[in-house]
Scaffold this motif. Structure first.
Motif, PDB file in Angstrom:
ATOM      1  N   TYR A   1       0.391  -1.431   0.035  1.00 16.46           N
ATOM      2  CA  TYR A   1      -0.204   0.042  -0.441  1.00 16.46           C
ATOM      3  C   TYR A   1       0.843   1.165  -0.271  1.00 16.46           C
ATOM      4  N   VAL A   2       1.473   1.414   0.885  1.00 14.38           N
ATOM      5  CA  VAL A   2       2.120   2.470   0.734  1.00 14.38           C
ATOM      6  C   VAL A   2       3.241   2.617   0.110  1.00 14.38           C
ATOM      7  N   ALA A   3       4.028   2.366  -1.131  1.00 21.03           N
ATOM      8  CA  ALA A   3       4.771   2.116  -1.771  1.00 21.03           C
ATOM      9  C   ALA A   3       3.890   2.426  -3.213  1.00 21.03           C
ATOM     10  N   SER A   4       2.287   2.364  -3.556  1.00 20.61           N
ATOM     11  CA  SER A   4       1.188   3.007  -3.810  1.00 20.61           C
ATOM     12  C   SER A   4       1.977   4.120  -3.706  1.00 20.61           C
TER      13      SER A   4
ATOM     14  N   VAL B   1       4.435   6.374  -4.653  1.00 15.70           N
ATOM     15  CA  VAL B   1       4.887   6.583  -6.603  1.00 15.70           C
ATOM     16  C   VAL B   1       4.172   7.404  -6.411  1.00 15.70           C
ATOM     17  N   ASP B   2       2.443   7.286  -6.151  1.00 22.51           N
ATOM     18  CA  ASP B   2       1.833   8.773  -6.510  1.00 22.51           C
ATOM     19  C   ASP B   2       2.123   9.760  -6.497  1.00 22.51           C
ATOM     20  N   LEU B   3       2.043   9.705  -4.722  1.00 20.94           N
ATOM     21  CA  LEU B   3       3.026  11.746  -4.277  1.00 20.94           C
ATOM     22  C   LEU B   3       3.996  11.584  -5.591  1.00 20.94           C
ATOM     23  N   ALA B   4       4.691  11.025  -5.699  1.00 19.80           N
ATOM     24  CA  ALA B   4       6.187  11.238  -6.612  1.00 19.80           C
ATOM     25  C   ALA B   4       5.755  12.214  -7.998  1.00 19.80           C
ATOM     26  N   PHE B   5       4.799  11.120  -8.189  1.00 18.89           N
ATOM     27  CA  PHE B   5       4.567  11.455 -10.297  1.00 18.89           C
ATOM     28  C   PHE B   5       3.519  13.398  -9.553  1.00 18.89           C
TER      29      PHE B   5
ATOM     30  N   GLN C   1       8.021   4.968 -11.361  1.00 16.10           N
ATOM     31  CA  GLN C   1       7.503   4.689 -10.601  1.00 16.10           C
ATOM     32  C   GLN C   1       8.817   3.476 -10.087  1.00 16.10           C
ATOM     33  N   GLY C   2       9.381   3.155 -11.038  1.00 18.40           N
ATOM     34  CA  GLY C   2      10.470   2.406 -10.493  1.00 18.40           C
ATOM     35  C   GLY C   2      11.974   3.207 -10.254  1.00 18.40           C
ATOM     36  N   GLU C   3      11.815   4.397 -10.537  1.00 13.05           N
ATOM     37  CA  GLU C   3      12.737   5.289  -9.822  1.00 13.05           C
ATOM     38  C   GLU C   3      12.361   4.941  -8.212  1.00 13.05           C
ATOM     39  N   VAL C   4      11.174   5.239  -8.005  1.00  9.20           N
ATOM     40  CA  VAL C   4      10.967   5.613  -6.415  1.00  9.20           C
ATOM     41  C   VAL C   4      10.836   3.961  -5.793  1.00  9.20           C
ATOM     42  N   LEU C   5      10.458   3.073  -6.832  1.00 12.18           N
ATOM     43  CA  LEU C   5      10.650   2.304  -5.622  1.00 12.18           C
ATOM     44  C   LEU C   5      12.198   1.489  -5.408  1.00 12.18           C
ATOM     45  N   ALA C   6      12.795   1.774  -6.522  1.00 10.25           N
ATOM     46  CA  ALA C   6      14.490   1.749  -5.774  1.00 10.25           C
ATOM     47  C   ALA C   6      14.029   2.075  -4.960  1.00 10.25           C
ATOM     48  N   GLY C   7      14.208   3.412  -4.442  1.00 12.40           N
ATOM     49  CA  GLY C   7      14.763   4.927  -3.777  1.00 12.40           C
ATOM     50  C   GLY C   7      14.288   3.864  -2.910  1.00 12.40           C
ATOM     51  N   ILE C   8      13.562   3.793  -2.480  1.00 11.68           N
ATOM     52  CA  ILE C   8      12.538   2.872  -0.962  1.00 11.68           C
ATOM     53  C   ILE C   8      13.413   1.633  -0.433  1.00 11.68           C
TER      54      ILE C   8
ATOM     55  N   GLY D   1       4.766  -6.739  -4.471  1.00  8.48           N
ATOM     56  CA  GLY D   1       4.320  -6.092  -6.107  1.00  8.48           C
ATOM     57  C   GLY D   1       3.517  -4.087  -4.755  1.00  8.48           C
ATOM     58  N   MET D   2       3.470  -3.143  -5.979  1.00  8.27           N
ATOM     59  CA  MET D   2       2.663  -2.625  -5.635  1.00  8.27           C
ATOM     60  C   MET D   2       1.370  -3.037  -5.370  1.00  8.27           C
ATOM     61  N   ARG D   3       0.296  -2.826  -4.771  1.00  4.73           N
ATOM     62  CA  ARG D   3      -0.495  -2.964  -4.403  1.00  4.73           C
ATOM     63  C   ARG D   3      -1.556  -2.420  -5.827  1.00  4.73           C
TER      64      ARG D   3
END
Length: 670
Positions: free
Chosen positions: A542-545, A548-552, A565-572, A579-581
């Motif tokens: 959930y938090v990953a999604s 990503v929404d916030l970063a967009f 999306q890939g950059e955000v997930l790698a960063g955290i 997987g993202m929800r």
């Protein structure tokens, strides 16, 4: 002849006469309703009398009744029982409606009248609710671009129209992908699956007109398949199809649509003078700023990821013990987590599910509402839009309160997910009207229909939204029910989930589908003890999604959302096996409309409050403490958007909460 949508509805409680309405009625009804609404707006804007609250703001509140009728009926069936004709109508209606409302927000004489009333507000002797409606009306026009001129005004109108079209396209592409894919299962492929999964797969096969059982992309079928199927190859195939929705290439691919939506949102925010769409969107929410959202999410992310990483090691060891080499994959997690739950908590979903009958869980939700708020529910025999729907009259002390409609089963014509909507919202102006509220879910059909524990939680969640609508007690429809800040709207729904976990509720309503016996006490204890099982996984996805929404929306729109999306997930440091929800191409919360854009975090923001709010009951006389129930209704459920959320919550609890109750509730506290 009068269009049946626009006629007076001589039905019980003026419910829409679905049996008299055909798809051919919608276009003419919308045409007439738009003409009528435009005439009403023109009369308000051109009123020669000096602007005041009654002839301007209240007049706008009273306008558009015909349009409300058309849209409530159409969007109910377009979301829950679509067909090619309705999809075509939605593609036509969306830009028309966007243009219509853009014309209203861009009506200079109308805005001048609203601004004049706003400027004179201190001398108008308005009550608190009227002041609130005036503020929201003025603010809404300003944020919609009413003060823009020339090219900026034209560009704003163009953006709104294009966004409406893209949101519709995104939704219909997703529905098309979900409807098109299914995986045939042979009798051998059913080996190891519990009876309830086999029955759901056979039922889905009938619905898809397949030759045998199938797995579809309905969450209520694919999740238990991933939990129980010992066939790793089939789990991988199903999981990849589930996560590829909206990203399969061709006409239904949503990746380009998502990119264009993000660019248009950034343009819209900058036209209004904001640095980013997130800054624009969050200004009116409880969070106020992107920084506060990120701070909350990261406070939760850090312990959740640590828990998920520790869990991944245990699941990997279990997988390797089965002779499967290599890293734990996303299609492995649910299967081994279910095995682990059985080992550690002696809790088997297959043994639990017969105790969670849909009808009994509906009864449980109703009974809790009766004990808390005195509501009673009696079945209504009225025509509805689908044979699966059912309706109840809601009363209190013999007086009519609302109509509640439940549409619970998954089908190919229904978009995924679960939601609550009001076909009619509560109001006292320009006349008294009681709400007609719908809960829509996507549970697997069965005889009887059995729910997972997560399904049962979803049922309580959506019914919490329904209570927010049904118990509303305000004057103006624009602030009725769930018309509140996005990061406050999930408080009543998430709070109501807690009553599912009250032992006496499960003791009474969790009864076996075949024997009628109540859930054994040791199983009930195991259910409650396992309430936080796999919470690292659930929180991380959930938090990953949300991040990503916030970063967009927090900075410049990304040229390629999938790269971002890939950059955000790698960063955290997103765990590889989770997987993202909601990945970008099927993130309908964010891209089907503006509702949760830059606002998916709001479930977590509301959870901070719901954990603290339920603690208020526990600190008092227990889950059904009458004083706390009265306070909840008086300060939150009945008040709609009549005051700022902080003020409403503080009136209920005496203070605002911190994140500690949330972490404790999720079992993530140190």
């Amino acid at each position: 002849m009068t269009n049946p949508i626009l006629a007076d509805w001589a039905t019980p409680f003026a419910i829409a006469p679905f049996d008299a309405i055909s798809d051919d009625d919608f276009t003419s009804a919308l045409d007439q309703a738009l003409v009528a609404h435009n005439a009403e707006i023109d009369r308000i804007a051109g009123n020669p009398e000096a602007p005041d609250f009654a002839n301007t703001v209240e007049a706008m509140e009273a306008a558009g009744a015909d349009l409300d009728k058309v849209l409530s009926v159409f969007f109910t069936v377009a979301g829950a029982d679509s067909n090619p004709a309705r999809e075509a109508l939605q593609r036509d209606f969306s830009p028309r409606l966007a243009a219509h409302f853009a014309d209203i927000s861009g009506n200079k004489p109308l805005f001048q009248r609203i601004a004049a009333v706003w400027q004179a507000r201190d001398s108008l002797d308005l009550n608190d609710e009227q002041q609130r409606v005036l503020m929201l009306t003025h603010r809404g026009f300003v944020r919609a671009g009413a003060a823009l001129e020339g090219d900026a005004e034209a560009r704003m109108k163009e953006i709104k129209g294009r966004l409406a079209t893209l949101g519709t396209d995104f939704t219909q592409n997703l529905l098309a992908d979900e409807r098109a894919w299914f995986m045939d299962l042979s009798e051998d492929d059913l080996e190891g699956l519990p009876d309830f999964v086999v029955e759901a797969a056979r039922s889905a096969g009938v619905e898809k007109e397949a030759t045998g059982p199938v797995v579809t992309l309905s969450r209520s079928l694919i999740v238990p398949f991933l939990q129980f199927s010992p066939r790793r190859d089939l789990r991988e195939k199903a999981y990849r199809a589930w996560t590829a929705r909206g990203a399969n290439g061709g006409d239904t691919d949503n990746r380009g649509i998502a990119a264009e939506i993000l660019t248009l949102r950034e343009d819209r925010a900058r036209l209004l003078g904001y640095d980013s769409f997130a800054a624009y969107k969050l200004e009116t929410e409880m969070a106020r700023t992107p920084e506060r959202v990120r701070d909350l999410l990261m406070q939760v992310w850090t312990p959740a990821k640590a828990q998920a990483d520790a869990d991944a090691e245990k699941l990997t060891a279990m997988m390797q013990a089965d002779g499967v080499n290599g890293p734990l994959a996303a299609w492995d997690w649910r299967y081994y987590a279910e095995k682990r739950r059985k080992d550690e908590h002696d809790l088997d979903e297959a043994e639990l599910k017969p105790y969670l009958q849909l009808d009994r869980m509906i009864e449980a939700a109703f009974t809790c509402a009766n004990r808390l708020f005195g509501l009673e529910f009696a079945p209504l025999d009225v025509p509805l839009y689908h044979a699966d729907c059912r309706a109840w009259e809601v009363t209190r002390d013999g007086a009519h309160v609302a109509v509640f409609i439940g549409d619970y089963f998954a089908r190919g014509s229904k978009r995924s997910g679960a939601w609550c909507s009001a076909m009619r919202s509560q109001a006292k102006f320009p006349q008294t009207q009681t709400p007609v509220v719908i809960n829509v879910c996507n549970f697997a059909k069965g005889d009887p229909a059995l729910l997972s524990y997560d399904d049962a939680r979803t049922l309580f969640h959506e019914f919490g939204h329904a209570l927010h609508q049904m118990l509303s007690d305000v004057t103006y429809e624009s602030i009725s029910g769930t018309s509140v800040a996005r990061d406050f709207v999930e408080l009543p729904s998430q709070l109501y989930e807690h009553w599912l976990e009250v032992p006496e509720v499960l003791e009474e309503f969790a009864t076996h589908a075949e024997t009628g016996a109540p859930m054994p006490r040791d199983m009930l204890d195991k259910v409650l003890a396992a309430a936080n099982f796999d919470m690292g996984f659930q929180t991380v996805e959930y938090v990953a999604s949300a991040l990503v929404d916030l970063a967009f929306h927090e900075g410049a729109a990304p040229a390629d959302p999938m790269v971002r999306q890939g950059e955000v997930l790698a960063g955290i440091g997103m765990p590889a096996a989770i997987g993202m929800r909601h990945a970008t191409p099927h993130f309908a919360h964010v891209f089907a409309g503006d509702g949760y854009s830059s606002g998916y975090y709001s479930y977590m923001w509301s959870e901070v409050m719901d954990a603290d709010a339920f603690a208020a009951f526990e600190e008092a006389g227990g889950a059904f403490d009458p004083e706390r129930a009265h306070a909840l209704e008086a300060h939150i459920l009945s008040t709609g958007g009549s005051k700022e959320p902080e003020e409403l919550y503080t009136a209920f609890r005496g203070r605002l909460p911190g994140v500690e109750a949330l972490l404790k509730g999720r079992g993530l506290a140190a």
